[in-house]
Design a protein around this motif. Sequence first.
Motif, PDB file in Angstrom:
ATOM      1  N   GLU A 541      18.170 -22.449   6.197  1.00 14.38           N
ATOM      2  CA  GLU A 541      18.360 -21.084   6.700  1.00 14.38           C
ATOM      3  C   GLU A 541      17.537 -20.092   5.883  1.00 14.38           C
ATOM      4  O   GLU A 541      16.948 -19.144   6.442  1.00 14.38           O
ATOM      5  CB  GLU A 541      19.834 -20.711   6.673  1.00 14.38           C
ATOM      6  CG  GLU A 541      20.129 -19.367   7.304  1.00 14.38           C
ATOM      7  CD  GLU A 541      21.600 -19.110   7.542  1.00 14.38           C
ATOM      8  OE1 GLU A 541      21.927 -18.004   8.027  1.00 14.38           O
ATOM      9  OE2 GLU A 541      22.431 -20.004   7.243  1.00 14.38           O
ATOM     10  N   SER A 542      17.448 -20.308   4.587  1.00 10.03           N
ATOM     11  CA  SER A 542      16.650 -19.424   3.729  1.00 10.03           C
ATOM     12  C   SER A 542      15.167 -19.547   4.062  1.00 10.03           C
ATOM     13  O   SER A 542      14.436 -18.544   4.083  1.00 10.03           O
ATOM     14  CB  SER A 542      16.898 -19.762   2.258  1.00 10.03           C
ATOM     15  OG  SER A 542      18.254 -19.566   1.910  1.00 10.03           O
ATOM     16  N   TYR A 543      14.704 -20.778   4.297  1.00  8.16           N
ATOM     17  CA  TYR A 543      13.310 -20.962   4.720  1.00  8.16           C
ATOM     18  C   TYR A 543      13.022 -20.160   5.990  1.00  8.16           C
ATOM     19  O   TYR A 543      11.989 -19.495   6.109  1.00  8.16           O
ATOM     20  CB  TYR A 543      13.023 -22.439   4.984  1.00  8.16           C
ATOM     21  CG  TYR A 543      12.815 -23.306   3.767  1.00  8.16           C
ATOM     22  CD1 TYR A 543      12.320 -22.796   2.575  1.00  8.16           C
ATOM     23  CD2 TYR A 543      13.103 -24.673   3.819  1.00  8.16           C
ATOM     24  CE1 TYR A 543      12.118 -23.608   1.468  1.00  8.16           C
ATOM     25  CE2 TYR A 543      12.899 -25.492   2.719  1.00  8.16           C
ATOM     26  CZ  TYR A 543      12.411 -24.966   1.546  1.00  8.16           C
ATOM     27  OH  TYR A 543      12.210 -25.778   0.460  1.00  8.16           O
ATOM     28  N   LEU A 544      13.929 -20.247   6.949  1.00  9.67           N
ATOM     29  CA  LEU A 544      13.703 -19.543   8.210  1.00  9.67           C
ATOM     30  C   LEU A 544      13.694 -18.037   8.011  1.00  9.67           C
ATOM     31  O   LEU A 544      12.876 -17.322   8.610  1.00  9.67           O
ATOM     32  CB  LEU A 544      14.785 -19.947   9.219  1.00  9.67           C
ATOM     33  CG  LEU A 544      14.699 -21.381   9.745  1.00  9.67           C
ATOM     34  CD1 LEU A 544      15.934 -21.731  10.567  1.00  9.67           C
ATOM     35  CD2 LEU A 544      13.437 -21.579  10.585  1.00  9.67           C
ATOM     36  N   LEU A 545      14.577 -17.530   7.160  1.00 11.74           N
ATOM     37  CA  LEU A 545      14.631 -16.092   6.912  1.00 11.74           C
ATOM     38  C   LEU A 545      13.396 -15.595   6.178  1.00 11.74           C
ATOM     39  O   LEU A 545      13.063 -14.405   6.255  1.00 11.74           O
ATOM     40  CB  LEU A 545      15.884 -15.744   6.107  1.00 11.74           C
ATOM     41  CG  LEU A 545      17.215 -15.784   6.864  1.00 11.74           C
ATOM     42  CD1 LEU A 545      18.369 -15.545   5.910  1.00 11.74           C
ATOM     43  CD2 LEU A 545      17.232 -14.749   7.992  1.00 11.74           C
ATOM     44  N   THR A 546      12.730 -16.485   5.452  1.00  8.44           N
ATOM     45  CA  THR A 546      11.547 -16.076   4.689  1.00  8.44           C
ATOM     46  C   THR A 546      10.253 -16.543   5.351  1.00  8.44           C
ATOM     47  O   THR A 546       9.199 -16.602   4.714  1.00  8.44           O
ATOM     48  CB  THR A 546      11.626 -16.605   3.242  1.00  8.44           C
ATOM     49  OG1 THR A 546      11.843 -18.023   3.260  1.00  8.44           O
ATOM     50  CG2 THR A 546      12.771 -15.947   2.493  1.00  8.44           C
ATOM     51  N   GLY A 547      10.331 -16.921   6.630  1.00 11.08           N
ATOM     52  CA  GLY A 547       9.132 -17.238   7.393  1.00 11.08           C
ATOM     53  C   GLY A 547       8.535 -18.605   7.130  1.00 11.08           C
ATOM     54  O   GLY A 547       7.353 -18.827   7.405  1.00 11.08           O
ATOM     55  N   ARG A 548       9.328 -19.535   6.639  1.00 12.12           N
ATOM     56  CA  ARG A 548       8.814 -20.859   6.290  1.00 12.12           C
ATOM     57  C   ARG A 548       9.399 -21.911   7.246  1.00 12.12           C
ATOM     58  O   ARG A 548      10.102 -22.832   6.855  1.00 12.12           O
ATOM     59  CB  ARG A 548       9.146 -21.178   4.834  1.00 12.12           C
ATOM     60  CG  ARG A 548       8.549 -20.187   3.854  1.00 12.12           C
ATOM     61  CD  ARG A 548       9.081 -20.333   2.448  1.00 12.12           C
ATOM     62  NE  ARG A 548       8.758 -21.630   1.857  1.00 12.12           N
ATOM     63  CZ  ARG A 548       9.145 -22.002   0.628  1.00 12.12           C
ATOM     64  NH1 ARG A 548       9.849 -21.171  -0.123  1.00 12.12           N
ATOM     65  NH2 ARG A 548       8.826 -23.194   0.166  1.00 12.12           N
TER      66      ARG A 548
END
Length: 602
Positions: A541-548
């Motif tokens: 989820e953090s990857y998705l929120l940071t564009g990864r």
Amino acid sequence: DVATVLAFLLEERRAWLHGDQAVPIERLTMLANERSVALVTPDAKVNWLCHPEPDSAAIFADLLGGPAAGHFSIKPEHGSLPLGQRYLPGTMIVETRWSRLLVTDYLEHDVASHRTDLVRRISGSTNAVITFAPRPEFGQVPVRLLREREGLRVVGTSDPMVLRSPGVDWDITSDGVQETARAVVRPREGAPVLLELRCGTDDISEHAQAESVRRDRAAGYWSDWAAGLHLPKVQTDLVLRSALTLRGLVHKDSGSIMAAATTSLPEELGGVRNWDYRYCWLRDGAMTAAALVSVGSYAEADGFLAWLHGVLETIPGPERLHPLYTLHGTQLGAEAVIESLPGYAGSRPVRVGNLANQQVQLDVFGPVVDLVVQLATARGSLSDADWSMAGAMAEAVSRRWHEPDHGIWEERHAPRHHVYSKVMCWLTIDRTIKLGEQFGRELDPSWVPLRDTIATDVLKNGWNDEVQSFTTAYDGDDLDAASLFVGLSGLIDPTDERFQSTVTAIEAELRSGSTVYRYRRDDGLPGDEGGFHLCAAWMIESYLLTGRRTEAEELFGQIVAAAGPTGLLPEEYDPIAERSLGNHPQAYSHLGLIRCAQLLSQ
């Protein structure tokens, strides 16, 4: 003779202690019926069943002690290997298949609350060997087995127990303490062999309804529920299995939700990090109910919140909530060790109870309010009872947020000012404010300034310039995957450089290939542990929120690959040994999988 039996048992125990007979955890398949659970191995051995409740003592504990601890096994007489095992689609009914043999297992529905009824159906065209070795109270109560015309009666237990098995010719042997029944049967076309284990009754007579009717009812209970779900396009079948698994951990009679179906499956083989998860944690239960709300099922959330209202009535104020309770909402007894069990693959100790019951965990209020928000938003209305619950959680936070606590991971150290706990306190107030605004409820005037105060406290004391990350707690520079919630909760914007830097720092220190560890600090216990599937879900989820997105998709694929052949996930994964670890199936792991699939479908 006795010497031969003892030699056989000693050899089985030796093999068990060395891990030779320990089935890989992820390959265990769960049966469930809304109030009981059981585990079945890939070769149709029931190696875990507790009665009268899932958090009671085990009747079959082969999982934690090998065959001597009790099991109920069916296999071909001539020892061929199984071809596969599966759930009937959309159900909790399990089929184990050999070339000419099929075993169908399920826990019966619509039985009295004091009963646990396991039905085993053997069909095919070859001889099957049945071994029935009940060992009540984790094997600490010697039992005798009495042959009757319709089956076996278990003698020596406080709770009655029978095995209805008409037409089966049992041979009963004894090791000097416990008795075991063995039989060889041959199913015929149109005439399967039926075995019905009934715990909590001495009625061994024929059931009023045909087995096929009861099987259809059990299947329909799950498939009808599953048909009403709204599932994402990514890994739809696996998400459905995760939702069914979460529903299987719900204790419908009380409304509580188990964190996992087992106790003492190790976080490290041969280690001491073995805990009892067969209880209802406020955090885990709320997160599980919220995951089910997210796929369109609301009854579990209603039941859980009603259960929690009942718990609140037993304490002076909401700030005095314990982190966990028994399934019926009472306080746990003292944590104890079952000395007679060697543990899964020799991993001692086997524990019952959980000392975390006595800890202070201030993060637990946040998931409860988050559940109320999700439920009200999904329904488009907010009940007075649910608004009252949110207010109670906000009241608890207002009284205790400034205290140190033991944190989400329940470390047995002195309390600290954990970043995650403070964030969850902030989330409690933030979500309660937004809930009241959304549905026109009167807000406590102290809530808005309190929200700002907590946020300021986290941003000032939780950030560490030296490591360029939000840390575990205010008093150190160690990292914790749970600190990702500074951004996941919305306390800071995901585009904030501090969150971006925190994701990178936690990735560098805590991610290992296919998994993410909770932390790497000394937590006061010897040994190591695996990475947590839930922490990997947070990283996705953090990857998705940071564009990864590419990294998110890659890590999600690795979680999917770690699931067992029937789609179940335990708590942890060892990326070096490529081995699953921890209690099973674990609610955290499955709710994390559901969340990631939903996000990746957007």
